[in-house]
Design a protein around this motif. Structure first.
Motif, PDB file in Angstrom:
ATOM      1  N   ILE A   1       5.983   8.592   1.278  1.00 27.22           N
ATOM      2  CA  ILE A   1       5.364   9.831   1.753  1.00 27.22           C
ATOM      3  C   ILE A   1       3.834   9.713   1.775  1.00 27.22           C
ATOM      4  CG2 ILE A   1       4.970  12.263   1.163  1.00 27.22           C
ATOM      5  CD1 ILE A   1       7.876  12.350   0.196  1.00 27.22           C
ATOM      6  N   TYR A   2       3.261   9.037   0.775  1.00 25.39           N
ATOM      7  CA  TYR A   2       1.810   8.910   0.683  1.00 25.39           C
ATOM      8  C   TYR A   2       1.249   7.794   1.560  1.00 25.39           C
ATOM      9  CZ  TYR A   2       2.026  11.773  -3.599  1.00 25.39           C
ATOM     10  OH  TYR A   2       2.219  12.774  -4.518  1.00 25.39           O
ATOM     11  N   ASN A   3       2.111   7.055   2.234  1.00 27.93           N
ATOM     12  CA  ASN A   3       1.651   5.894   3.004  1.00 27.93           C
ATOM     13  C   ASN A   3       0.434   6.217   3.873  1.00 27.93           C
ATOM     14  OD1 ASN A   3       1.633   4.095   5.476  1.00 27.93           O
ATOM     15  ND2 ASN A   3       3.130   3.047   4.212  1.00 27.93           N
ATOM     16  N   PRO A   4      -0.620   5.377   3.794  1.00 29.33           N
ATOM     17  CA  PRO A   4      -1.860   5.723   4.503  1.00 29.33           C
ATOM     18  C   PRO A   4      -1.730   5.671   6.021  1.00 29.33           C
ATOM     19  CG  PRO A   4      -2.046   3.568   3.467  1.00 29.33           C
ATOM     20  CD  PRO A   4      -0.769   4.166   2.975  1.00 29.33           C
ATOM     21  N   ASN A   5      -0.847   4.845   6.541  1.00 33.75           N
ATOM     22  CA  ASN A   5      -0.776   4.686   7.995  1.00 33.75           C
ATOM     23  C   ASN A   5       0.351   5.480   8.649  1.00 33.75           C
ATOM     24  OD1 ASN A   5      -2.923   2.760   8.044  1.00 33.75           O
ATOM     25  ND2 ASN A   5      -1.480   1.294   7.159  1.00 33.75           N
TER      26      ASN A   5
ATOM     27  N   GLY B   1      -8.541  15.982   9.112  1.00 33.98           N
ATOM     28  CA  GLY B   1      -8.841  15.501  10.455  1.00 33.98           C
ATOM     29  C   GLY B   1      -8.203  14.165  10.764  1.00 33.98           C
ATOM     30  N   GLU B   2      -8.227  13.275   9.782  1.00 34.69           N
ATOM     31  CA  GLU B   2      -7.666  11.949  10.025  1.00 34.69           C
ATOM     32  C   GLU B   2      -6.843  11.494   8.824  1.00 34.69           C
ATOM     33  OE1 GLU B   2     -11.763   9.683   8.614  1.00 34.69           O
ATOM     34  OE2 GLU B   2     -11.017   9.453  10.661  1.00 34.69           O
ATOM     35  N   TYR B   3      -6.021  10.486   9.058  1.00 33.88           N
ATOM     36  CA  TYR B   3      -5.154   9.990   7.988  1.00 33.88           C
ATOM     37  C   TYR B   3      -5.982   9.510   6.793  1.00 33.88           C
ATOM     38  CZ  TYR B   3      -0.772  10.206  10.566  1.00 33.88           C
ATOM     39  OH  TYR B   3       0.345  10.644  11.200  1.00 33.88           O
ATOM     40  N   ARG B   4      -5.458   9.743   5.620  1.00 28.51           N
ATOM     41  CA  ARG B   4      -6.156   9.325   4.399  1.00 28.51           C
ATOM     42  C   ARG B   4      -5.298   8.403   3.576  1.00 28.51           C
ATOM     43  NH1 ARG B   4      -8.815  14.758   2.032  1.00 28.51           N
ATOM     44  NH2 ARG B   4      -9.889  15.315   3.949  1.00 28.51           N
ATOM     45  N   ASP B   5      -5.997   7.644   2.752  1.00 28.69           N
ATOM     46  CA  ASP B   5      -5.272   6.766   1.839  1.00 28.69           C
ATOM     47  C   ASP B   5      -5.202   7.452   0.480  1.00 28.69           C
ATOM     48  OD1 ASP B   5      -4.095   4.768   0.530  1.00 28.69           O
ATOM     49  OD2 ASP B   5      -5.589   3.237   0.946  1.00 28.69           O
ATOM     50  N   TRP B   6      -4.102   8.184   0.289  1.00 25.49           N
ATOM     51  CA  TRP B   6      -3.999   9.028  -0.910  1.00 25.49           C
ATOM     52  C   TRP B   6      -4.012   8.221  -2.189  1.00 25.49           C
ATOM     53  CZ3 TRP B   6      -4.918  13.839   0.221  1.00 25.49           C
ATOM     54  CH2 TRP B   6      -4.657  14.265   1.528  1.00 25.49           C
TER      55      TRP B   6
ATOM     56  N   ALA C   1       6.645  -4.255   4.294  1.00 26.15           N
ATOM     57  CA  ALA C   1       6.511  -3.102   5.167  1.00 26.15           C
ATOM     58  C   ALA C   1       7.861  -2.506   5.543  1.00 26.15           C
ATOM     59  CB  ALA C   1       5.749  -3.503   6.406  1.00 26.15           C
ATOM     60  N   ASP C   2       8.928  -3.010   4.950  1.00 21.42           N
ATOM     61  CA  ASP C   2      10.237  -2.536   5.376  1.00 21.42           C
ATOM     62  C   ASP C   2      10.591  -1.209   4.716  1.00 21.42           C
ATOM     63  OD1 ASP C   2      12.595  -2.357   6.625  1.00 21.42           O
ATOM     64  OD2 ASP C   2      13.332  -4.330   6.057  1.00 21.42           O
ATOM     65  N   TYR C   3       9.932  -0.151   5.179  1.00 19.26           N
ATOM     66  CA  TYR C   3      10.150   1.163   4.581  1.00 19.26           C
ATOM     67  C   TYR C   3      11.579   1.636   4.804  1.00 19.26           C
ATOM     68  CZ  TYR C   3       5.197   0.676   5.482  1.00 19.26           C
ATOM     69  OH  TYR C   3       3.937   0.186   5.566  1.00 19.26           O
ATOM     70  N   ILE C   4      12.148   1.212   5.909  1.00 18.02           N
ATOM     71  CA  ILE C   4      13.468   1.714   6.260  1.00 18.02           C
ATOM     72  C   ILE C   4      14.533   1.188   5.304  1.00 18.02           C
ATOM     73  CG2 ILE C   4      15.242   1.631   8.027  1.00 18.02           C
ATOM     74  CD1 ILE C   4      13.182   1.956  10.072  1.00 18.02           C
TER      75      ILE C   4
END
Lengths: 303, 286, 433
Positions: free
Chosen positions: A135-139, A154-159, B248-251
């Motif tokens: 859920i917190y993923n930055p991208n 405004g823009e994505y953040r790296d929580w 990167a394999d979130y799925i």
């Protein structure tokens, strides 16, 4: 011969003393067998230094304990753990009471709403950590998507990219998982309050807020005290969240005690200091446990 | 007056809705992720309802295993099996031993009862991190690493005290008269317990069983440190490896996470009545 | 009477438990074996090869099983997990594994503690003469060879040529200043979100990247006499200033760098959100041209050089990994057979062909078949002349941890460079004695 033995067993079974020992012996054997020796062994380890090349343990007195308090990373994790524990416990309990008060009202689907409270509690903590990391993923994270789509950011953040926000993100993940437990217990306590009490409070002219302080709180108070102690004990031992969510980073900003001890022992092979730090945690939990026991035991008797 | 009641009702529904959202949304997102394709999941702006619902991720993780030891599918299946075996055996043993001990502590009068109760309570509080290294050393010396049975014994050491603790509080609540009545009929103590007391504390038993199962199923720390091989690794360990090994394999991670959460979540959901009574008995009444 | 029943029920319960657990065990131990004759079994613990997206190591391991009859359990985990498992396993003298990962920064520690077996008696002259001497050297300590390389992990500077062309930039950056300028141009034209993203996450990968940066600014954390000397260390200060400004002020470095690992960095680059990949593993070139995994097919190129402050400081990182045999292994012969198989020239060539890994055998770099598939290797060649490894010191793990933690504080602006360096020095002082 066999007859005799059987007879003796049968007799033994009716004496409280003998039957009692017979019944608890296997359990205590397993529990203490697994725990007692390692517990003492690590006490010994906390006073020693391991020599890996020669496979010996050398006694060095209090050296590990002294070193521990000089270690700025230990102090840092002690501070973080204290903050984490206090904030999560307060948040869980206040949020838990609030939710419980809502769920104590009568409304349609109440059973269902109460039912789903069990979900975060039953969720494996590993899955909880993985879920929040995603859920917190930055991208691609859902939190970023939600907040940008609602035009809050405004823009994505790296929580997890900044020590303080990472720590709070971790606290939030923990609060989400642990709050329902509080809700369930407070609800159970609330169900013991009869409507009469509120009625009489109303007659005395109390508004809802006063009724909460005068009627509700005193009755759920014992439950809350016990919960606060238990929750603190578990919060101090939190390991999965830093391990999976942040790896202790960034900049050591989420390095909770359990995780730092794990690192000191398994990464740096500092078994001695790892053990002395583990004893610190143990000491704190034991103090809390004694408080817990004190609250449970009425008239000096733990039932 | 009437209007204020309506307002209150609306407020309650609104708050209840918020609560449902708060509790369910994160988990629903995990489930939705596991049903999405990677392309859909990585688009920005994110679509909340995946345009292409797919079960391929589940197929891949459950049936994708081949004969290898390092691919995700075979890892997952063997971990699933290990988790089930370990949790079931631990639950069975803990119940059997724990009920007897709980009976003794709740009903019998003997010297050492109080210290035993204290022990049972305190050992639950010992942080596993204080035991892990000595256990590691002992187990490696005895060649017990990477072994389901070692894990079972270690799990027993913390599930058992919990079982004793909860069962004890249930048994203590059953009026002594019931047992005495049976005793007058000539039953021995143990027999009275097994044939009369135990059957009427079934709800307690159910709660305890579920707790024991969930505790062992969800355990991570010991499993992480004591198991690396296919024959011993449990589900929580394997899914954390998904998140690091397959980066990167979130799925795959979401899918594994959903499957791993199903047994405890379903058990808890369907038996929540028992769990509630268990929680209050175990935690608060002592 | 009752006692009988009671004991009977105990026996019954235990019996049931045994059955339950018994079947579980037999089902899992039967897996793969099938025949009843005694088979040797070895357990191998290695990190996943970062370029192995097709299960190559796994497939070859099964082939090895078929050819030798030795059963292998191959365990793959992330590098950091493997590192944790192996160090504690070695320290407690356990014998769970027969072949383990030996990283280039562990050789001194593992050898001095006598945790791994010297391989002198096993290796033949073929390996001694045919494998890249630099690699063998890296895994030797006091004249003994301890590991046979299985992953010649050298990193290279790659860039998105199409985007540079579109921005009118004819040549990839040679210096750090040029890299910054070009990033700005690319960002202004909306071609990329950031110039590059780095994997600075608090883990070993973060340490690798920081080491690379310090090298390429002409510096080093550790001076010639093995001391950590950072105060007034001009190249290091410059390196940190560059990163810190790039992340916070000039903003041409993706701020997500602080929590990113290699996979995330590759993901972002392959999506076309960045133009430069500072330290890409060789196989990334192929991944970038695989339409299933990449949106930048046909766009990337390998630069002939990696950026530095000037030409002399240009550096690429080499992080070779080897296989070693723990002293405690009870199947050393079988373990060696596995290592021998996995490092043979035939295998090495196949590995290069299938996953694009760099060979460990010297003459494979001139192999015409391989060069036909990987023409860009000649650019690798130019960069690899500048290859440098990590520090191999006894207290590397603690050192690495301190640098990871303190560096992120500096890069986030939580700490000044000066104070951060002081913190590194004082924390390192406890164990570097």
């Amino acid at each position: 011969m066999t007859q005799k033995v059987l007879k003796r067993i049968t007799n033994a079974m009716d004496s409280d003393k003998k039957l009692g020992y017979l019944l608890i012996f296997p359990s205590l054997l397993v529990i203490l067998g697994v725990m007692l020796y390692p517990f003492l062994y690590s006490l010994n380890m906390s006073f020693s230094k391991m020599d890996f090349a020669n496979r010996t343990m050398n006694y060095i007195g209090l050296d590990n304990y002294i070193r521990m308090f000089k270690d700025s990373y230990f102090i840092n994790s002690l501070r973080l753990t204290g903050y984490f524990t206090i904030v999560t416990v307060i948040a869980e309990i206040s949020l838990g009471i609030a939710i419980a008060l809502v769920l104590n009202q009568k409304f349609k689907f109440r059973g269902f709403v109460r039912g789903i409270m069990i979900l975060p509690w039953a969720l494996p903590s590993v899955v909880n950590a993985i879920m929040w990391k995603w859920i917190y993923n930055p991208n691609y994270g859902a939190l970023n998507a939600l907040l940008t789509q609602m035009h809050i950011i405004g823009e994505y953040r790296d929580w997890l990219g900044e020590p303080s926000s990472a720590l709070h993100a971790m606290i939030f993940a923990n609060v989400w998982k642990e709050t329902p437990y509080v809700v369930l217990l407070v609800l159970a306590a609330l169900s013991n309050i009869s409507g009469d009490l509120y009625e009489s409070a109303k007659i005395d002219g109390a508004n809802a807020w006063q009724a909460f302080w005068k009627v509700t709180l005193p009755i759920v108070k014992p439950v809350i005290v016990v919960l606060a102690i238990m929750k603190s004990i578990w919060a101090i031992q939190t390991f999965e969240l830093p391990y999976i969510l942040t790896g202790g980073g960034p900049g050591g900003g989420t390095e909770l005690l359990s995780f730092y001890i794990y690192k000191a022992t398994f990464k740096f092979l500092d078994f001695g200091m790892g053990a002395s730090m583990a004893y610190m945690i143990t000491l704190v939990t034991f103090v809390l446990s004694l408080l817990y026991i004190k609250f449970l035991s009425k008239d000096g008797e733990i039932v | 007056m009437k209007r204020s009641i309506n307002f209150k009702q609306v407020l309650v529904y609104f708050l209840a809705f918020l609560i449902v959202l708060y509790v369910m949304a994160p988990y629903c997102w995990l489930v939705l992720s596991s049903l999405s394709t990677k392309a859909d999941l990585l688009t920005t702006p994110l679509k909340w309802i995946p345009p292409h619902i797919t079960f391929d991720n589940y197929k891949a993780i459950l049936f994708g295993g081949n004969d290898s030891t390092s691919d995700a599918g075979s890892q997952f299946i063997s971990a699933l099996k290990n988790s089930f075996i370990i949790s079931i055996v631990v639950t069975a043993l803990a119940l059997f031993l724990g009920i007897l001990a709980a009976y003794a502590l709740a009903r019998l009068n003997f010297r050492g009862r109080k210290p035993a109760i204290l022990t049972v309570l305190l050992v639950q509080m010992i942080p596993p991190i204080a035991l892990i290294v000595p256990l590691y050393i002992i187990m490696s010396k005895a060649s017990l690493m990477n072994n389901k049975y070692s894990l079972i014994i270690i799990y027993l050491s913390f599930v058992l005290p919990f079982v004793i603790w909860i069962m004890k509080s249930y048994l203590a609540n059953i009026p002594a008269e019931i047992e005495e009545a049976a005793r007058i009929d000539g039953c021995s103590k143990l027999r009275a317990f097994l044939t009369i007391i135990l059957p009427i504390s079934l709800s307690g038993l159910a709660a305890t069983t579920i707790f024991a199962f969930i505790m062992s199923w969800n355990e991570f720390f010991y499993a992480l440190n004591f198991t690396t091989t296919l024959a011993s690794k449990t589900l929580p360990v394997v899914i954390t490896e998904f998140s690091s090994k397959h980066g990167a394999d979130y799925i795959m991670t979401s899918t594994g996470g959903v499957i791993a959460s199903l047994p405890p979540v379903l058990l808890a959901f369907f038996f929540q009545r028992y769990i509630l009574s268990g929680l209050t008995n175990g935690a608060v009444k002592g | 009477m009752l006692a009988k029943k009671f004991t009977l029920s105990i026996v019954l319960v235990i019996f049931v438990c045994l059955i339950v657990s018994g079947c579980g065990d037999s089902s899992s131990s039967n897996k793969g074996s099938g025949s009843s004759n005694e088979k040797q079994k070895i357990t191998v613990l290695l990190p996943k090869h970062e370029m192995d997206n097709v299960g190559f190591m796994e497939k070859e391991t099964r082939q090895f099983e078929k050819e030798t009859g030795i059963q292998v359990e191959l365990i793959n985990m992330s590098w950091d997990n493997v590192a944790d498992k192996i160090t504690v396993e070695m320290a407690s003298n356990a014998n769970s594994y027969d072949v383990i990962e030996l990283d280039n920064s562990w050789v001194a520690k593992f050898a001095t503690n006598k945790w791994i077996t010297p391989l002198n008696e096993f290796i033949g002259s073929e390996i001694k003469e045919g494998v890249l001497p630099g690699l063998l050297d890296k895994f030797s300590y006091n004249g003994d060879l301890y590991g046979i390389p299985w992953n010649n992990d050298t990193r290279f500077f790659m860039y998105n040529k199409k985007k540079l062309d579109a921005a009118g930039i004819s040549e990839p950056p040679k210096t750090w200043d040029e890299l910054k300028e070009q990033s700005k141009i690319l960002m202004d034209k909306g071609l990329v979100k950031y110039g590059f993203i780095d994997s600075l996450m608090q883990a070993q990968s973060g340490m690798n990247e920081l080491t690379f940066m310090t090298y390429s600014f002409g510096g080093n954390y550790i001076d010639g006499s093995g001391q950590v000397n950072l105060t007034n260390n001009a190249p290091l200060i410059k390196a940190y200033e560059y990163l810190r400004k790039g992340l916070n002020e000039d903003k041409f470095i993706d701020p997500a760098s602080i929590t990113s690992n290699y996979e995330t960095v590759a993901d972002v680059f392959l999506k076309g959100d960045t133009a430069f990949f500072l330290q890409a593993w060789p196989g990334l070139y192929q991944t970038a041209n695989d339409p299933d995994k990449s949106k930048i097919v046909g766009e990337i190129a390998v630069a002939p050089y990696s950026p530095g402050v000037d030409e002399s400081s240009s550096t690429v990182l080499t992080l070779p990994e080897a296989m070693a045999i723990p002293q405690s292994s009870k199947n050393k012969e079988a373990a060696w057979k596995y290592i021998e198989y996995m490092s043979s020239k035939k295998f090495d060539k196949k590995k290069a062909q299938e996953i694009g890994a760099l060979p460990i055998w010297t003459d494979l770099f001139n192999d015409s078949e391989l060069l036909a598939v990987y023409p860009y290797w000649k650019d690798f060649g130019k960069q690899s002349l500048k290859a440098k490894g990590l520090q191999d010191i006894l207290w590397y793990d603690q050192f690495s941890n301190v640098v990871q933690v303190e560096s992120i504080k500096i890069l986030l602006g939580k700490n000044s460079i000066e104070d951060g360096f002081k913190a590194i020095e004082s924390n390192v002082a406890q164990f570097s004695k």
